[in-house]
Design a protein around this motif. Structure first.
Motif, mmCIF file in Angstrom:
data_model
loop_
_atom_site.group_PDB
_atom_site.id
_atom_site.type_symbol
_atom_site.label_atom_id
_atom_site.label_comp_id
_atom_site.label_asym_id
_atom_site.label_seq_id
_atom_site.Cartn_x
_atom_site.Cartn_y
_atom_site.Cartn_z
ATOM 1 N N ILE A 60 -21.810 -50.603 -34.742
ATOM 2 C CA ILE A 60 -20.538 -51.246 -34.278
ATOM 3 C C ILE A 60 -19.216 -51.368 -35.379
ATOM 4 C CG2 ILE A 60 -19.679 -53.519 -33.768
ATOM 5 C CD1 ILE A 60 -22.372 -54.515 -32.498
ATOM 6 N N HIS A 61 -19.616 -51.342 -36.675
ATOM 7 C CA HIS A 61 -18.719 -51.247 -37.662
ATOM 8 C C HIS A 61 -18.108 -49.883 -37.740
ATOM 9 C CE1 HIS A 61 -16.674 -51.988 -41.197
ATOM 10 N NE2 HIS A 61 -16.988 -50.742 -42.016
ATOM 11 N N GLN A 62 -18.913 -48.913 -37.480
ATOM 12 C CA GLN A 62 -18.420 -47.338 -37.470
ATOM 13 C C GLN A 62 -17.645 -47.285 -36.234
ATOM 14 O OE1 GLN A 62 -21.954 -45.014 -37.743
ATOM 15 N NE2 GLN A 62 -22.007 -45.127 -39.912
ATOM 16 N N LEU A 63 -18.035 -47.774 -35.048
ATOM 17 C CA LEU A 63 -17.103 -47.555 -33.958
ATOM 18 C C LEU A 63 -15.721 -48.143 -34.130
ATOM 19 C CD1 LEU A 63 -19.512 -48.351 -30.783
ATOM 20 C CD2 LEU A 63 -18.341 -46.136 -31.371
ATOM 21 N N PRO A 68 -18.105 -41.473 -35.517
ATOM 22 C CA PRO A 68 -19.337 -41.181 -34.453
ATOM 23 C C PRO A 68 -20.515 -42.224 -34.889
ATOM 24 C CG PRO A 68 -19.059 -39.548 -36.316
ATOM 25 C CD PRO A 68 -17.832 -40.392 -36.308
ATOM 26 N N VAL A 69 -21.316 -42.322 -33.759
ATOM 27 C CA VAL A 69 -22.281 -43.299 -33.892
ATOM 28 C C VAL A 69 -23.649 -42.474 -33.423
ATOM 29 C CG1 VAL A 69 -23.484 -45.420 -33.357
ATOM 30 C CG2 VAL A 69 -21.006 -45.375 -33.806
ATOM 31 N N ASN A 85 -24.706 -45.523 -28.608
ATOM 32 C CA ASN A 85 -24.474 -44.138 -28.709
ATOM 33 C C ASN A 85 -23.566 -43.635 -27.368
ATOM 34 O OD1 ASN A 85 -25.993 -43.860 -30.843
ATOM 35 N ND2 ASN A 85 -28.051 -43.404 -29.558
ATOM 36 N N ARG A 86 -23.892 -44.250 -26.111
ATOM 37 C CA ARG A 86 -22.960 -43.690 -25.234
ATOM 38 C C ARG A 86 -21.535 -44.089 -25.331
ATOM 39 N NH1 ARG A 86 -27.271 -45.478 -22.325
ATOM 40 N NH2 ARG A 86 -26.122 -47.259 -21.603
ATOM 41 N N GLY A 88 -20.247 -44.743 -28.421
ATOM 42 C CA GLY A 88 -19.404 -43.770 -29.346
ATOM 43 C C GLY A 88 -19.049 -42.354 -28.845
ATOM 44 N N ASP A 89 -19.905 -41.848 -28.056
ATOM 45 C CA ASP A 89 -19.615 -40.695 -27.557
ATOM 46 C C ASP A 89 -18.236 -40.621 -26.645
ATOM 47 O OD1 ASP A 89 -21.808 -39.550 -28.858
ATOM 48 O OD2 ASP A 89 -23.073 -39.736 -27.185
ATOM 49 N N TYR A 90 -18.188 -41.558 -25.878
ATOM 50 C CA TYR A 90 -17.067 -41.664 -25.052
ATOM 51 C C TYR A 90 -15.715 -42.026 -25.714
ATOM 52 C CZ TYR A 90 -13.776 -43.829 -21.639
ATOM 53 O OH TYR A 90 -12.767 -44.237 -20.925
ATOM 54 N N LEU A 91 -15.867 -42.761 -26.829
ATOM 55 C CA LEU A 91 -14.640 -43.067 -27.601
ATOM 56 C C LEU A 91 -14.142 -41.801 -28.426
ATOM 57 C CD1 LEU A 91 -15.459 -46.674 -28.871
ATOM 58 C CD2 LEU A 91 -13.707 -46.055 -27.328
ATOM 59 N N ILE A 92 -15.114 -41.050 -29.087
ATOM 60 C CA ILE A 92 -14.897 -39.916 -29.591
ATOM 61 C C ILE A 92 -14.194 -38.802 -28.648
ATOM 62 C CG2 ILE A 92 -15.555 -38.258 -31.182
ATOM 63 C CD1 ILE A 92 -15.645 -40.477 -32.520
ATOM 64 N N LYS A 93 -14.752 -38.835 -27.610
ATOM 65 C CA LYS A 93 -14.423 -37.620 -26.488
ATOM 66 C C LYS A 93 -12.923 -37.994 -26.247
ATOM 67 C CE LYS A 93 -15.049 -35.414 -22.095
ATOM 68 N NZ LYS A 93 -16.271 -35.558 -20.798
ATOM 69 N N LYS A 94 -12.622 -39.406 -25.943
ATOM 70 C CA LYS A 94 -11.222 -39.669 -25.455
ATOM 71 C C LYS A 94 -10.398 -39.653 -26.702
ATOM 72 C CE LYS A 94 -9.104 -44.175 -23.912
ATOM 73 N NZ LYS A 94 -9.117 -45.664 -23.662
ATOM 74 N N ASP A 95 -10.868 -40.065 -27.996
ATOM 75 C CA ASP A 95 -9.629 -39.808 -29.110
ATOM 76 C C ASP A 95 -9.385 -38.391 -29.278
ATOM 77 O OD1 ASP A 95 -9.391 -42.531 -29.435
ATOM 78 O OD2 ASP A 95 -11.054 -42.546 -31.058
ATOM 79 N N ASN A 96 -10.330 -37.541 -29.343
ATOM 80 C CA ASN A 96 -10.269 -36.071 -29.279
ATOM 81 C C ASN A 96 -9.247 -35.543 -28.270
ATOM 82 O OD1 ASN A 96 -11.864 -35.856 -31.780
ATOM 83 N ND2 ASN A 96 -13.732 -35.487 -30.397
ATOM 84 N N THR A 97 -9.539 -36.068 -26.978
ATOM 85 C CA THR A 97 -8.586 -35.572 -25.814
ATOM 86 C C THR A 97 -7.094 -36.107 -26.040
ATOM 87 O OG1 THR A 97 -10.475 -35.792 -24.386
ATOM 88 C CG2 THR A 97 -8.408 -35.781 -23.305
#
Length: 321
Positions: A60-63, A68-69, A85-86, A88-97
């Motif tokens: 949660i702190h990393q998120l 990434p988590v 994990n899901r 974290g993947d969604y947030l990273i994908k959203k931020d990268n986009t």
């Protein structure tokens, strides 16, 4: 007592008196053993949950920091780990986009914007054209420059937010850095209702700072231009440099309108700066202050906003020397 047959059953036990005490001790021992067993199982279960919760809290702190988590999806709380994990993947994908989109827009706008600036400058400088046309060309030129700066700010804040911008560390003379910033602002031209005052807290002292020269210049320019933009009627802008307890201190202040206490609290509590700005019909995005704060963070420094007396704004930056 008389009752129908089958309502009462009597059992009579007889045993030696010496058995009473061992029997009572045995019952008490079983009771105590059960209590100890319950306590052991409770402590064991608590520790297993705590052990399973530790990586979840770290995740949660990393998120919260946009990192990434990757948690093991097994054990007591495997379902929570899978959900994190899901997420974290969604947030990273959203931020990268978002980052890719901003970089793409910045790149696509740069060329047509350069053409607009070039032709608007030529039209404004053509003396044979009517004054109204030249004035309109000047408006187009200034608004295009604002758009160019906005695109540049968006690109830079995205790079700083996602650690894409490389920090080129070098030894910097703080006083010389401040003079370069002031010279650039004065050469670009400021309205006559503004005055600039520069101070050295320790005149003649050599103050060295390790950092990115271009980013630090951008930070100080943004703070000074913030005072200019938000005080259209004019003000005195003070800019001082010095050192204190192994920190380099930059102070940018003005005697303009200042900010309300809620706005200052929002800035000092790292909230969204755009929410603390007043909308007056002009484009107000607050990226200048956000970029300044991001640059300070990238240099492991601190920034604080406060009110000057009787009115105005003071921004104090402390960067480790």
């Amino acid at each position: 007592v008389g009752l129908p047959p089958g309502d009462i059953v009597n059992y009579y036990f007889s045993f030696k008196a010496g058995y009473v005490r061992p029997l009572l001790v045995g019952i008490g021992a079983v009771f105590c053993i059960n209590l100890l067993l319950m306590a052991y199982l409770f402590i064991r279960s608590t520790r297993r949950v705590e052990k399973a919760m530790k990586p979840i809290l770290e995740g949660i702190h990393q998120l919260s920091e946009g990192k990434p988590v990757s948690l093991e999806e097994k054990g007591e709380l495997a379902e929570i780990n899978s959900g994190l994990n899901r997420a974290g993947d969604y947030l990273i994908k959203k931020d990268n986009t978002r980052a890719v989109w901003i970089r793409g827009i910045s790149h696509d706008i740069r060329t047509p914007l350069s053409v607009i600036l070039m032709y608007a400058s030529e039209i404004e400088g053509t003396s044979t054209l009517p004054p109204a046309t030249r004035r309109q060309a000047g408006i187009i030129l200034r608004q295009s420059e604002k758009l160019k700066n906005l695109v540049s700010d968006l690109n830079l804040t995205t790079k700083l937010e996602y650690s894409i911008q490389a920090i080129h560390i070098q030894s910097i003379d703080v006083v010389e850095l401040a003079r370069q910033v002031i010279s650039k602002i004065l050469n670009d031209g400021i309205p006559e209702q503004f005055e600039m005052e520069f101070y050295e807290k320790q005149p003649g002292r050599n103050i060295q700072l390790s950092g990115d020269n271009l980013l630090l210049q951008r930070m100080l320019e943004n703070l000074i231009r913030n005072s200019i933009v938000h005080n259209p009627t004019g003000c005195i802008i003070g800019f001082s440099v010095g050192s204190h307890e192994n920190n380099c201190i930059f102070i940018v202040s003005d005697n303009g309108h200042g900010m309300s206490e809620p706005q200052l609290n929002a800035l000092n509590s790292n909230e969204d700066i755009s929410s603390s700005q007043k909308s007056d019909g002009d484009t107000e995005h607050g990226l200048g202050l956000k970029i300044a704060r991001q640059i300070v963070k990238a240099h492991q420094g601190k920034i604080h906003f406060s009110e000057t007396k009787p009115h105005g704004l003071e921004v104090k930056i402390a960067l480790p020397t």
